[in-house]
Motif scaffolding. Sequence first.
Motif, PDB file in Angstrom:
ATOM      1  N   PRO A 290       0.786  -1.198  -0.012  1.00  0.00           N
ATOM      2  CA  PRO A 290      -0.090  -0.101  -0.217  1.00  0.00           C
ATOM      3  C   PRO A 290       1.013   1.259  -0.020  1.00  0.00           C
ATOM      4  CG  PRO A 290      -0.278  -1.422   1.962  1.00  0.00           C
ATOM      5  CD  PRO A 290       0.455  -2.025   1.071  1.00  0.00           C
ATOM      6  N   TYR A 291       2.039   1.319   0.473  1.00  0.00           N
ATOM      7  CA  TYR A 291       2.847   2.587   0.384  1.00  0.00           C
ATOM      8  C   TYR A 291       4.175   2.140  -0.504  1.00  0.00           C
ATOM      9  CZ  TYR A 291       0.061   3.290   4.466  1.00  0.00           C
ATOM     10  OH  TYR A 291      -0.924   3.330   5.071  1.00  0.00           O
ATOM     11  N   GLY A 292       3.802   1.619  -1.748  1.00  0.00           N
ATOM     12  CA  GLY A 292       4.788   1.343  -3.001  1.00  0.00           C
ATOM     13  C   GLY A 292       5.754   0.467  -2.256  1.00  0.00           C
ATOM     14  N   LYS A 293       6.969   0.719  -2.651  1.00  0.00           N
ATOM     15  CA  LYS A 293       8.052  -0.164  -2.386  1.00  0.00           C
ATOM     16  C   LYS A 293       8.314  -0.337  -0.693  1.00  0.00           C
ATOM     17  CE  LYS A 293      12.123   1.601  -3.294  1.00  0.00           C
ATOM     18  NZ  LYS A 293      13.287   2.530  -4.091  1.00  0.00           N
ATOM     19  N   TRP A 294       7.693   0.361   0.069  1.00  0.00           N
ATOM     20  CA  TRP A 294       7.997   0.294   1.560  1.00  0.00           C
ATOM     21  C   TRP A 294       7.096  -0.684   1.948  1.00  0.00           C
ATOM     22  CZ3 TRP A 294      12.300   2.247   1.144  1.00  0.00           C
ATOM     23  CH2 TRP A 294      12.635   3.407   0.435  1.00  0.00           C
ATOM     24  N   THR A 295       7.377  -1.984   1.881  1.00  0.00           N
ATOM     25  CA  THR A 295       7.070  -3.129   2.548  1.00  0.00           C
ATOM     26  C   THR A 295       7.979  -4.263   2.734  1.00  0.00           C
ATOM     27  OG1 THR A 295       5.540  -5.012   1.367  1.00  0.00           O
ATOM     28  CG2 THR A 295       6.184  -3.385  -0.171  1.00  0.00           C
ATOM     29  N   ASP A 296       7.577  -5.403   3.448  1.00  0.00           N
ATOM     30  CA  ASP A 296       8.279  -6.627   3.391  1.00  0.00           C
ATOM     31  C   ASP A 296       7.634  -7.643   2.555  1.00  0.00           C
ATOM     32  OD1 ASP A 296       6.369  -7.022   5.170  1.00  0.00           O
ATOM     33  OD2 ASP A 296       7.786  -7.290   6.974  1.00  0.00           O
ATOM     34  N   ASN A 297       6.517  -7.345   1.856  1.00  0.00           N
ATOM     35  CA  ASN A 297       6.141  -8.605   0.738  1.00  0.00           C
ATOM     36  C   ASN A 297       7.280  -9.283   0.015  1.00  0.00           C
ATOM     37  OD1 ASN A 297       3.633  -7.497   1.568  1.00  0.00           O
ATOM     38  ND2 ASN A 297       3.226  -6.499  -0.481  1.00  0.00           N
TER      39      ASN A 297
END
Length: 554
Positions: A290-297
């Motif tokens: 949801p916040y673009g690249k800022w994730t640990d998916n």
Amino acid sequence: MNKQWWKSSVVYQIYPRSFMDSNGDGIGDLNGIIRKLDYLKELGVDVLWISPIYKSPNDDNGYDISDYQDIMDEFGTMEDFDRLLAGAHERKIKIMMDLVVNHTSDEHPWFQESRKSKDNPYRDFYIWRDPVDGKEPNNWGACFGGSAWELDEQTGMYYLHLFSKKQPDLNWENDEVRRRIYEMMNWWCEKGIDGFRMDVISLLSKVQTFPDGEKGDGLYGNSDPYVCNGPRIHEFLQEMNREVLSKYDLITVGETSGVTVEQAKKYANLDGSELNMVFQFEHAFLNNGPYGKWTDNPVPLPELKEVLSKWQTELEGKAWNSLYWDNHDQPRAVSRYGNDSPRYREVSAKMLATCLHMMQGTPYIYQGEELGMTNIYFESIDDYKDIECIDNYYELTGSGLISKEDMIRYLGLRGRDNARTPMQWDDTENAGFTTGTPWLKVNPNYKQINAASQVHDENSVFSYYKKLISLRKQYPIIIDGHYELLLPEDDKIFAYTRTLGKEKLLVICNFSEETLDCPLGLPEHGELLIANYETQEDGVLKPYEAIAVLTTEE
Ligand code: NOJ
């Protein structure tokens, strides 16, 4: 002359700030690159793409240019550049410049003039708009956080900056802007450079009514769909092609965020009317949240296969692909798509290289990828130097959208500084990058991961890349073979074939740390082109195993 030599070339990207420091100021420079030309020759790459080296106040490490025809002080002089070009050419290596013409620095004389008054001859070189209801002209957000508009007190108007406020966007609607850019490009071509990597080139043409964008990541709307692949983009690139590119024998690649395959068929059409190829981002954004690249998916393998296969299949015979896992804006490939634990780092780095280099397109190797360099996983925001990491950290944690702890984890996985830590040359202090204090911390794993220990080791990641590069020169099937994905649903195996006449190349890659049963048998009379384990077992894949086997029909 082979007019399409770039199809069989391998490009190596240098991020000069982090490549090699020759004068002990902690910052890489042109003389540092010159010192390492023999290393690059040994690797066997054909072209060097050098990230921006022009005069710049370095708000975005050179992607903010204040003079297109001069060299950044920290990097050296134009004489150094001329020696670099000559040294590369002596070794049959070409040089590709980074062309950043969506924006300049706010310290560029054009902008300095432009902001002075509404009737300055340079006013229309940039995109100025009046406030709307006392606020920004629309909701567009800048890539590094905040609004894409900055109010300039001198004239009470806003200027557009899709990146930092020190990177005002040029107004490509202005004929004179385009003329001056082409003039500058011709100047570099006359100097003898061999190509351009074109920074965010898909953003040049903005919808001139500047409507609000769809709600996007973070706090501001993004500018979609009014900026990417805008109404005049192909007209501009065809003009650039006529005015500059078609006059020289160049390699050109457009960095085209938001590009679709349909668009790419225009940008990179084999008819040569625009560019040779584009960088698409679909695979690099697959694990966005949801916040673009800022994730640990994690990166989902079936989707990764689907996306890369779509690009392989759809461009075939129509346009040309570029192939990349990482660059100066992406985390390290082995940390992201492979496994950077000491146990699997080497084998998974080799697997990733096999998977990419056996596809159709021009492969790009980012400095250190050929050594299996990894993310650095900084634990404090104070270690970061990148404007994107820093601005996004403060914006997203400050607004409470992401906790500080999560954001540090996300930065460790996706932040751009992971790719920008200094090149690891040897196991001496600062990895042999500098005798001074490096501008960005060296990854502490340099004692284990460095060029000196790999260049002469025939089992190293370096030697593996070297072999992949040389295979491309020997086997036309790697360049021209028709691509077909196998086992599309499998969530651990990425396998495909390339076919050319009577030849078939089978590529099988295990993207997991498990030992797997593999439904694809190994051909009995195949020629093993490359593999990352010494022995292969039919029907079994070892952790991160990769195999490329060639067969020829009788
Ligand atoms: C794309 C470049 O690759 C990136 O490093 C830069 O920050 C932006 N364009 C702005 O020039």
